[in-house]
Design a protein around this motif. Structure first.
Motif, PDB file in Angstrom:
ATOM      1  N   ILE A 138      61.571  39.563  41.551  1.00 20.15           N
ATOM      2  CA  ILE A 138      62.056  39.035  40.285  1.00 20.15           C
ATOM      3  C   ILE A 138      61.542  37.606  40.097  1.00 20.15           C
ATOM      4  CG2 ILE A 138      64.223  38.047  41.129  1.00 20.15           C
ATOM      5  CD1 ILE A 138      65.554  39.386  38.624  1.00 20.15           C
ATOM      6  N   LYS A 139      61.360  37.193  38.840  1.00 18.58           N
ATOM      7  CA  LYS A 139      60.742  35.898  38.553  1.00 18.58           C
ATOM      8  C   LYS A 139      61.731  34.894  37.970  1.00 18.58           C
ATOM      9  CE  LYS A 139      56.270  38.120  37.847  1.00 18.58           C
ATOM     10  NZ  LYS A 139      55.139  38.372  36.921  1.00 18.58           N
ATOM     11  N   THR A 140      63.007  35.074  38.287  1.00 20.87           N
ATOM     12  CA  THR A 140      64.030  34.107  37.933  1.00 20.87           C
ATOM     13  C   THR A 140      64.896  33.874  39.156  1.00 20.87           C
ATOM     14  OG1 THR A 140      65.715  33.535  36.298  1.00 20.87           O
ATOM     15  CG2 THR A 140      65.756  35.777  37.154  1.00 20.87           C
ATOM     16  N   ASP A 141      65.668  32.791  39.161  1.00 24.38           N
ATOM     17  CA  ASP A 141      66.464  32.475  40.350  1.00 24.38           C
ATOM     18  C   ASP A 141      67.964  32.581  40.125  1.00 24.38           C
ATOM     19  OD1 ASP A 141      67.012  30.279  38.802  1.00 24.38           O
ATOM     20  OD2 ASP A 141      66.125  28.807  40.155  1.00 24.38           O
ATOM     21  N   THR A 142      68.380  33.022  38.925  1.00 16.55           N
ATOM     22  CA  THR A 142      69.804  33.113  38.623  1.00 16.55           C
ATOM     23  C   THR A 142      70.090  34.412  37.882  1.00 16.55           C
ATOM     24  OG1 THR A 142      69.947  30.700  38.449  1.00 16.55           O
ATOM     25  CG2 THR A 142      71.747  31.971  37.488  1.00 16.55           C
ATOM     26  N   VAL A 143      70.961  35.243  38.459  1.00 12.80           N
ATOM     27  CA  VAL A 143      71.279  36.544  37.872  1.00 12.80           C
ATOM     28  C   VAL A 143      72.780  36.798  37.953  1.00 12.80           C
ATOM     29  CG1 VAL A 143      70.977  39.043  38.040  1.00 12.80           C
ATOM     30  CG2 VAL A 143      69.023  37.528  38.427  1.00 12.80           C
ATOM     31  N   TYR A 144      73.357  37.159  36.837  1.00 11.17           N
ATOM     32  CA  TYR A 144      74.751  37.590  36.786  1.00 11.17           C
ATOM     33  C   TYR A 144      74.775  39.101  36.595  1.00 11.17           C
ATOM     34  CZ  TYR A 144      79.519  38.261  34.990  1.00 11.17           C
ATOM     35  OH  TYR A 144      80.812  38.703  34.788  1.00 11.17           O
ATOM     36  N   LEU A 145      75.534  39.787  37.434  1.00 10.32           N
ATOM     37  CA  LEU A 145      75.736  41.226  37.315  1.00 10.32           C
ATOM     38  C   LEU A 145      77.230  41.501  37.188  1.00 10.32           C
ATOM     39  CD1 LEU A 145      73.457  42.447  40.266  1.00 10.32           C
ATOM     40  CD2 LEU A 145      72.862  42.470  37.828  1.00 10.32           C
ATOM     41  N   SER A 146      77.583  42.491  36.380  1.00 12.25           N
ATOM     42  CA  SER A 146      78.986  42.889  36.316  1.00 12.25           C
ATOM     43  C   SER A 146      79.074  44.381  36.053  1.00 12.25           C
ATOM     44  CB  SER A 146      79.728  42.126  35.217  1.00 12.25           C
ATOM     45  OG  SER A 146      79.347  42.578  33.928  1.00 12.25           O
ATOM     46  N   LEU A 147      80.264  44.907  36.309  1.00 12.58           N
ATOM     47  CA  LEU A 147      80.529  46.317  36.055  1.00 12.58           C
ATOM     48  C   LEU A 147      82.031  46.489  35.848  1.00 12.58           C
ATOM     49  CD1 LEU A 147      78.574  48.785  36.009  1.00 12.58           C
ATOM     50  CD2 LEU A 147      79.540  49.435  38.205  1.00 12.58           C
ATOM     51  N   GLY A 148      82.399  47.437  34.992  1.00 16.09           N
ATOM     52  CA  GLY A 148      83.802  47.793  34.860  1.00 16.09           C
ATOM     53  C   GLY A 148      84.239  48.603  36.068  1.00 16.09           C
ATOM     54  N   ASP A 149      85.465  48.393  36.505  1.00 18.16           N
ATOM     55  CA  ASP A 149      85.888  49.044  37.749  1.00 18.16           C
ATOM     56  C   ASP A 149      86.111  50.552  37.606  1.00 18.16           C
ATOM     57  OD1 ASP A 149      88.279  49.082  36.334  1.00 18.16           O
ATOM     58  OD2 ASP A 149      89.334  47.703  37.682  1.00 18.16           O
ATOM     59  N   ARG A 150      86.000  51.076  36.390  1.00 12.86           N
ATOM     60  CA  ARG A 150      86.121  52.517  36.194  1.00 12.86           C
ATOM     61  C   ARG A 150      84.776  53.181  35.856  1.00 12.86           C
ATOM     62  NH1 ARG A 150      90.866  54.672  36.090  1.00 12.86           N
ATOM     63  NH2 ARG A 150      90.101  56.471  34.885  1.00 12.86           N
ATOM     64  N   GLU A 151      83.721  52.384  35.775  1.00 19.38           N
ATOM     65  CA  GLU A 151      82.430  52.944  35.351  1.00 19.38           C
ATOM     66  C   GLU A 151      81.857  53.931  36.361  1.00 19.38           C
ATOM     67  OE1 GLU A 151      79.579  50.645  33.109  1.00 19.38           O
ATOM     68  OE2 GLU A 151      80.886  48.886  33.247  1.00 19.38           O
ATOM     69  N   GLU A 152      82.050  53.662  37.643  1.00 19.77           N
ATOM     70  CA  GLU A 152      81.498  54.568  38.651  1.00 19.77           C
ATOM     71  C   GLU A 152      82.343  55.832  38.821  1.00 19.77           C
ATOM     72  OE1 GLU A 152      81.342  52.772  42.522  1.00 19.77           O
ATOM     73  OE2 GLU A 152      83.214  51.681  42.193  1.00 19.77           O
TER      74      GLU A 152
END
Length: 227
Positions: A138-152
Motif C-alpha cells: 500500500i502507498k499510504t501510511d494511515t488506514v482506518y478500517l471498521s465493521l459492524g459487529d453483525r456483518e459477519e
C-alpha cells in the motif's frame, strides 16, 4: 461525474468520498459530524457514482447477491478522481462506505496521492482482494478500517467472510508498518453509514495530526443519532 462540496472549498485538506444516492442523503450529516470531531478546516467532496458495481470494482467478479456481477471500472473511476487532486499544495484523503470503502483501500495501492484511507465497513469479502493485499504494498501510511459487529453473521456465505478478511487486513497492514486501526461498530451493514463514514474520516484526520486514536468519543456519534 457529479460532485458535491462541503466545508472550506479552498482548504488545503480535501476528503474524497465516492458515493451513491443513499450516501448522498446523509452527506450533510456526515460532513457536520466530521467537522464536530476534528479541529481542522477541510473540504469534503462527495462524488456520485453512477454504476456502483462496475465503477468501484477493481476487477470482474461474480455476483454474490442478486444477479448483478461486478465489473472492472475502478481504474477509470480512479483516473477521474485524480483529476480532482491535481493541486499538489493540498493534502488528499479518500474514503467511503461498503464497496466505496474497498475502492478507497484499493486506490491507495495504485497511487501515493492519498495520505490516508477511511474505509468504513469495506466489502472485504470481494473476490481476490485479500490475496491482492498480500501480494502488493500500500502507498499510504494511515488506514482506518471498521465493521459492524453483525456483518459477519450474514446469511450469504461469501459476505459472511468479511469479518475474517478484515481482521487479516488489519494484521497485514500493521505488519507492513501502516498506522492502522480496526474498529467494531454496533449493528449490521446498513446501520448508520453516514456516521460510520464520518467517524472513519475524522479518525484519519485526527490521527494524521498527532491526536490519539481515542480522541473521538463514541458518545459524540450517539448524540448525533439523537439530534
Amino acid at each position: 461525474m457529479k460532485t458535491y462540496e462541503f466545508g472550506t472549498t479552498d482548504s488545503d485538506i480535501v476528503l474524497i468520498h465516492p458515493a451513491d444516492d443513499h450516501d448522498l442523503e446523509g452527506i450533510e450529516n456526515e460532513y457536520m459530524t466530521i467537522n464536530n470531531s476534528c479541529d481542522r478546516n477541510f473540504c469534503l467532496i462527495a462524488v456520485r457514482i453512477d454504476d456502483w458495481n462496475n465503477d468501484l470494482s477493481p476487477w470482474e467478479a461474480p455476483a454474490v447477491f442478486g444477479k448483478e456481477s461486478f465489473g472492472n471500472g475502478a481504474s477509470e473511476t480512479l483516473d477521474e478522481l485524480l483529476e480532482l487532486c491535481s493541486d499538489k499544495s493540498r493534502t488528499y484523503y479518500i474514503g467511503g462506505y461498503s464497496l466505496a470503502g474497498l475502492f478507497a483501500l484499493w486506490a491507495a495501492y495504485q497511487t501515493d496521492v492519498f495520505k490516508g484511507v477511511a474505509a468504513a465497513s469495506p466489502s472485504m469479502w470481494f473476490t481476490g482482494f485479500a490475496e491482492y493485499m498480500k501480494k502488493n504494498a500500500i502507498k499510504t501510511d494511515t488506514v482506518y478500517l471498521s465493521l459492524g459487529d453483525r456483518e459477519e453473521k450474514a446469511h450469504n456465505p461469501i459476505m459472511a467472510t468479511v469479518g475474517d478478511r478484515i481482521r487479516e487486513a488489519h494484521v497485514l497492514l500493521k505488519e507492513q508498518g501502516v498506522n492502522c486501526i480496526l474498529e467494531w461498530n454496533k449493528g449490521n451493514h446498513f446501520k448508520d453509514p453516514d456516521l460510520r463514514t464520518a467517524k472513519a474520516f475524522a479518525w484519519v484526520l485526527n490521527n494524521k495530526n498527532n491526536f490519539i486514536a481515542e480522541y473521538i468519543p463514541q458518545t459524540s456519534f450517539s448524540s448525533a443519532l439523537k439530534s
